[in-house]
Structure formats: C-alpha cells, structure tokens
Design an enzyme around this catalytic site. Structure first.
Site, PDB file in Angstrom:
ATOM      1  N   ASP A  63     -44.096  55.329 -42.768  1.00  0.00           N
ATOM      2  CA  ASP A  63     -42.758  55.781 -42.409  1.00  0.00           C
ATOM      3  C   ASP A  63     -41.863  54.549 -42.472  1.00  0.00           C
ATOM      4  OD1 ASP A  63     -40.379  56.497 -41.185  1.00  0.00           O
ATOM      5  OD2 ASP A  63     -41.326  57.681 -39.611  1.00  0.00           O
ATOM      6  N   ASN A  90     -37.701  53.381 -53.176  1.00  0.00           N
ATOM      7  CA  ASN A  90     -37.217  54.654 -53.679  1.00  0.00           C
ATOM      8  C   ASN A  90     -37.143  55.743 -52.608  1.00  0.00           C
ATOM      9  OD1 ASN A  90     -36.973  56.916 -55.836  1.00  0.00           O
ATOM     10  ND2 ASN A  90     -38.902  57.399 -54.795  1.00  0.00           N
ATOM     11  N   LYS A 124     -37.166  43.286 -46.013  1.00  0.00           N
ATOM     12  CA  LYS A 124     -37.461  42.238 -45.031  1.00  0.00           C
ATOM     13  C   LYS A 124     -38.887  41.703 -45.199  1.00  0.00           C
ATOM     14  CE  LYS A 124     -37.552  41.641 -39.961  1.00  0.00           C
ATOM     15  NZ  LYS A 124     -36.481  40.640 -39.800  1.00  0.00           N
ATOM     16  N   SER A 142     -30.410  53.594 -55.487  1.00  0.00           N
ATOM     17  CA  SER A 142     -29.188  54.126 -54.895  1.00  0.00           C
ATOM     18  C   SER A 142     -28.931  55.498 -55.529  1.00  0.00           C
ATOM     19  CB  SER A 142     -28.021  53.157 -55.119  1.00  0.00           C
ATOM     20  OG  SER A 142     -26.826  53.664 -54.561  1.00  0.00           O
ATOM     21  N   TYR A 157     -24.995  60.666 -46.883  1.00  0.00           N
ATOM     22  CA  TYR A 157     -25.788  60.253 -48.047  1.00  0.00           C
ATOM     23  C   TYR A 157     -24.995  59.263 -48.897  1.00  0.00           C
ATOM     24  CZ  TYR A 157     -28.523  60.686 -52.365  1.00  0.00           C
ATOM     25  OH  TYR A 157     -29.280  60.425 -53.479  1.00  0.00           O
ATOM     26  N   LYS A 161     -25.902  55.281 -49.674  1.00  0.00           N
ATOM     27  CA  LYS A 161     -26.162  54.794 -51.028  1.00  0.00           C
ATOM     28  C   LYS A 161     -25.171  53.713 -51.450  1.00  0.00           C
ATOM     29  CE  LYS A 161     -29.812  57.269 -51.838  1.00  0.00           C
ATOM     30  NZ  LYS A 161     -31.133  56.610 -51.992  1.00  0.00           N
TER      31      LYS A 161
END
Length: 256
Positions: A63, A90, A124, A142, A157, A161
């Site tokens: 997750d 993705n 990260k 994106s 959304y 993006k």
C-alpha cells in the site's frame, strides 16, 4: 530486444492496465521486474505470465500510502536483485465525476494520498536505494490532466496529477548530479480498468471526450503508453531528465 537487460525495475500498480503492460514489455526487454500493488491475485497472474515467457519477476504486496510498506517494498527489491535501477511509479486512483464543491473530504484525501503523496513516498525510498549504487531512472505517471484543467469534474485527480509533474521536475534537479533521472509520462485516455468501465457505461460522453482530447479519435493501447515508460528507463534516454512526455494521440481543439 534487450535494451533493459539485467536492470532491476520496480513498477507500482503493476497488477493491471498500464502497469501490467509496462511490466510485460520491460520483462521482454530483459529487465528483472518487481510488481508492487495491493491486489495479490491479479499481481501474481502478471508475474506468472512474465515467468511463462522466460522472464524474471516477483510480487511485493504494498500500500503506497503507508511509509513502512513502501520502505519494505524497496528493501525487498534490493535484497532480491541487489539493486534498484529503475522505478515506474504508476499506482493511482480515480474518483467520481463531481464538481469541486461536491467532493467529499474523504475522497479528496484518498485521491491526493495515493496519487501524489504515494508517489513522493515511493521516490523517498527509491532515491535512497539508487544513491547507493550510482544512480537510476524514475518514471512517474501523471496524466493529460496534469497539464490542463479537467473538464469532466474530477478536480482532486487533476490537482494530484499536476502535483506529480511539479514533484518530478524538482526531484530531477535535486538528484541530477547523483546520476538519478526523474521524468514524467502523461497518458491520455488509454484502455485500462480505470477508463474502460466509464466509457462502457457512458459511451456518448466517451465519444465527446475522444473528440475533445484525442486527435486520432480512439483510446490508446496500454502498450503505447508503456513504450514511453520503457524508453525512459533505458540507457537510450540517458540525457533525458526532468521532462514530461505526453502519450495521448495528439491534442485537439476541433471546430468541425
């Protein structure tokens, strides 16, 4: 083809759609694939297809909104393959088509949490792994709605993006001298679990969307978007950094 021979590539959201297409394509190009997603059965099915075709792959249930799981995901890749060469971030979610003031706070937080914060969390730990081996390539996914306003009522959304593009460009500058490239792919409307059900349910709206957003007047194939991802992971894109590639069949503002 072996343009990705020996590379260790992590793909989040690889259980279906664009992520699965990218995993299959990159495995054929010689990469060792790790699929990270929440859904086990679907992800393992993709892994088995890769193995049946002679490729190498594994699945790590993850997750991406949970830091500890993301850290474990990257550590598992490094433990298995010795390094992380490329990552395709993705994984993402859509949301209902509603006007901005009608978005539920929970829907807003979930969309931003997966689509933007989740990408940052992945980067990260991916960047930290790449720094130890001299560099790598990160491809963040994106959308065409990361480049323009949404006209179908999903502003959370769209905001997420847009954020991915800004995040990616800044990270590209931060780590360019460390040998890490960070680029963004902006798919248009392509066949996927996110797009196909909506087009099936609302075919007239789907046709209007294509007329407005696709000069070629069709949905893209998942493999067409995957090609851009694979190239950005390859050494052929070694001087490409901080850029955004749009895969949408060409924009259109037709008057006829």
């Amino acid at each position: 083809m072996t343009r990705l021979a020996g590379k260790s590539i992590l793909i989040t959201g690889g259980s279906s759609g664009l992520g699965a297409a990218a995993a299959m394509m990159m495995a054929r190009d010689g990469a060792r694939i790790t699929i990270a997603a929440r859904r086990q059965a679907e992800s393992e099915a993709v892994v088995e297809k890769i193995k049946a075709s002679g490729g190498e792959a594994m699945f790590v249930q993850t997750d991406i909104t949970k830091s500890a799981e993301v850290e474990r995901m990257v550590n598992t890749v490094v433990s298995r393959y010795g390094r992380l060469d490329c990552a395709v971030n993705n994984a993402g979610v859509a949301m209902p088509f509603v006007a901005t003031a009608d978005i539920e706070e929970e829907d807003w937080n979930n969309t931003i949490g997966v689509n933007l914060t989740g990408v940052w969390l992945c980067m990260k730990y991916e960047i930290r792994a790449m720094l130890t081996t001299g560099g790598g390539s990160i491809v963040n996914i994106s959308s065409i709605y990361g480049q323009k306003p949404s006209d179908v009522g999903h502003s959370a959304y769209c905001a997420s993006k847009h954020g991915v593009i800004g995040l990616s460009g800044t990270a590209a500058i931060d780590y360019a001298r460390d040998g890490i490239r960070v680029n963004t792919v902006c798919p248009g409307y392509c066949h996927s679990e996110m797009v196909d059900p909506a087009f099936d349910e609302l075919p007239e709206l789907g046709q209007k969307i294509l007329e407005r957003h696709s000069a070629v007047q069709r949905l893209g194939a998942a493999e067409e978007a995957a090609e851009a991802m694979a190239w950005l992971c390859s050494d052929g894109a070694s001087f490409v950094n901080g850029t955004t590639i749009t895969v949408d069949g060409g924009t259109t503002t037709r008057l006829y």
